[in-house]
Design an enzyme around this catalytic site. Sequence first.
Site, PDB file in Angstrom:
ATOM      1  NE  ARG A 113      39.501  85.627   9.839  1.00 51.61           N
ATOM      2  CZ  ARG A 113      40.865  85.611   9.415  1.00 51.61           C
ATOM      3  NH1 ARG A 113      41.222  86.573   8.702  1.00 51.61           N
ATOM      4  NH2 ARG A 113      41.524  84.556   9.630  1.00 51.61           N
ATOM      5  CG  HIS A 140      43.659  82.684  14.041  1.00 50.17           C
ATOM      6  ND1 HIS A 140      42.608  81.825  13.301  1.00 50.17           N
ATOM      7  CD2 HIS A 140      44.326  83.216  12.956  1.00 50.17           C
ATOM      8  CE1 HIS A 140      42.738  82.254  11.999  1.00 50.17           C
ATOM      9  NE2 HIS A 140      43.938  82.909  11.844  1.00 50.17           N
ATOM     10  CD  GLN A 143      47.781  80.465  11.244  1.00 45.97           C
ATOM     11  OE1 GLN A 143      47.155  81.041  10.066  1.00 45.97           O
ATOM     12  NE2 GLN A 143      48.818  79.707  10.671  1.00 45.97           N
ATOM     13  CG  ASP A 235      50.132  88.084  14.431  1.00 47.56           C
ATOM     14  OD1 ASP A 235      50.070  88.317  13.118  1.00 47.56           O
ATOM     15  OD2 ASP A 235      48.993  87.767  15.112  1.00 47.56           O
ATOM     16  CB  CYS A 275      49.255  83.593  11.518  1.00 49.29           C
ATOM     17  SG  CYS A 275      49.251  85.351  12.239  1.00 49.29           S
ATOM     18  NE  ARG A 303      44.347  78.708   8.866  1.00 48.38           N
ATOM     19  CZ  ARG A 303      43.969  79.972   8.763  1.00 48.38           C
ATOM     20  NH1 ARG A 303      44.939  80.814   8.697  1.00 48.38           N
ATOM     21  NH2 ARG A 303      42.628  80.214   9.080  1.00 48.38           N
TER      22      ARG A 303
HETATM   23  N1  NVA Z   1      46.678  89.020  14.870  1.00 50.95           N
HETATM   24  C1  NVA Z   1      46.288  88.836  13.429  1.00 50.95           C
HETATM   25  C2  NVA Z   1      46.168  87.687  12.752  1.00 50.95           C
HETATM   26  C3  NVA Z   1      45.734  87.480  11.336  1.00 50.95           C
HETATM   27  C4  NVA Z   1      45.580  86.341  10.752  1.00 50.95           C
HETATM   28  C5  NVA Z   1      44.799  89.832  13.410  1.00 50.95           C
HETATM   29  O1  NVA Z   1      44.004  89.467  14.287  1.00 50.95           O
HETATM   30  O2  NVA Z   1      44.886  90.699  12.635  1.00 50.95           O
HETATM   31  N1   CP Z   2      46.536  83.675   8.787  1.00 50.21           N
HETATM   32  C1   CP Z   2      45.255  84.091   8.508  1.00 50.21           C
HETATM   33  O1   CP Z   2      44.286  83.633   9.167  1.00 50.21           O
HETATM   34  O2   CP Z   2      45.277  84.651   7.185  1.00 50.21           O
HETATM   35  P1   CP Z   2      44.236  85.166   6.594  1.00 50.21           P
HETATM   36  O3   CP Z   2      43.636  86.524   7.620  1.00 50.21           O
HETATM   37  O4   CP Z   2      44.594  86.009   5.304  1.00 50.21           O
HETATM   38  O5   CP Z   2      42.806  84.428   6.433  1.00 50.21           O
END
Ligand code: NVA
Ligand code: CP
Length: 315
Positions: A113, A140, A143, A235, A275, A303
């Site tokens: 990540r 992502h 997800q 989101d 998400c 997930r």
């Molecule tokens: N769009 C959000 C998704 C988190 C799972 C982010 O990147 O923070």
């Molecule tokens: N939706 C998602 O990826 O959650 P986290 O940021 O908690 O991993």
Amino acid sequence: MVDNEIALGLKGRDFLALVDYSPAEVEYLIELAIDLKAKQKAGEQHHLLKGKSLGMIFEKSSTRTRVSFEVGMYQLGGQALFLSKNDIQLGRGETIWDTAQTMSRYLDGIMIRTFGHRNVVDLARGATVPVINGLTDLSHPCQALTDYMTILEHKGKLKGLKMTYIGDGNNMVHSLMVGASKLGVDISVATPVGYEPDAEMVKIAVENAKATGAKIHVCHDPREAMEGADVVYTDVWASMGFEAEQAKRAEAFRDFQVNEALMQVAKSDYLFMHCLPAHRGEEVSEGVIDGKHSIIFDQAENRLHAQKAIMAAIM
Ligand code: NVA
Ligand code: CP
């Protein structure tokens, strides 16, 4: 293509973006996830990755991704290592190439990540084991795969459904659009001016939709996008890495809250999805996210199952 041909074609592959997978492969992963979920619920052992190890590099926070990958590896008979960027030499300037080469000597797969999508691509180039994208600023895919699995469980089909996404043109909507284009789901996206999805990602989705007949629509009017929606998705307004823009974004997104008034335009049996993590009272009202149409915790649970399918298929 029969299932075992698909399975053979997936071994050793990276999972960086849904665009790299054919519609049949995406559908196969969803079916495998549903099968593994049934096995886990029935208490049937499914040690498909016995003795294998997954490294999980995190440059951003996580609840769902970290826990679901770690537990998923355990349930598959393997183990997972949490590697915070601050604690490994990558955070002190060791190159991605050297990190990838070194880790490949110990591990059977690497999940990362990170911020720039380039990092994931470079890691995959340097690694000799499969690499999984656990979220970048661009996408992502874990997800999105999970989300289509969850919709299929609730609606019994995917083709011909209409998904509406309201909010920021971010990593989440990019993967949802590409997923929709692969699975024949129509998707209508409404964002404020200046916060549209990446033009290249829209182009990719439109191109892929030609094979499945999915309609891809991007606009600036939430009501227009919401018309007849089977699934409504939103989101956060400021993703990880964009926290400094929070106040400016709150202003720009003011008319883009998913709330009871807007939901009047959706189908009466709509599903609400997010998400997570969510900000109640910002991108979504409490009534909608905690209401009877919301399936956010089914998404969160899935997930685990979807990522077990990805890992079992490629590692
Ligand atoms: N769009 C959000 C998704 C988190 C799972 C982010 O990147 O923070
Ligand atoms: N939706 C998602 O990826 O959650 P986290 O940021 O908690 O991993």
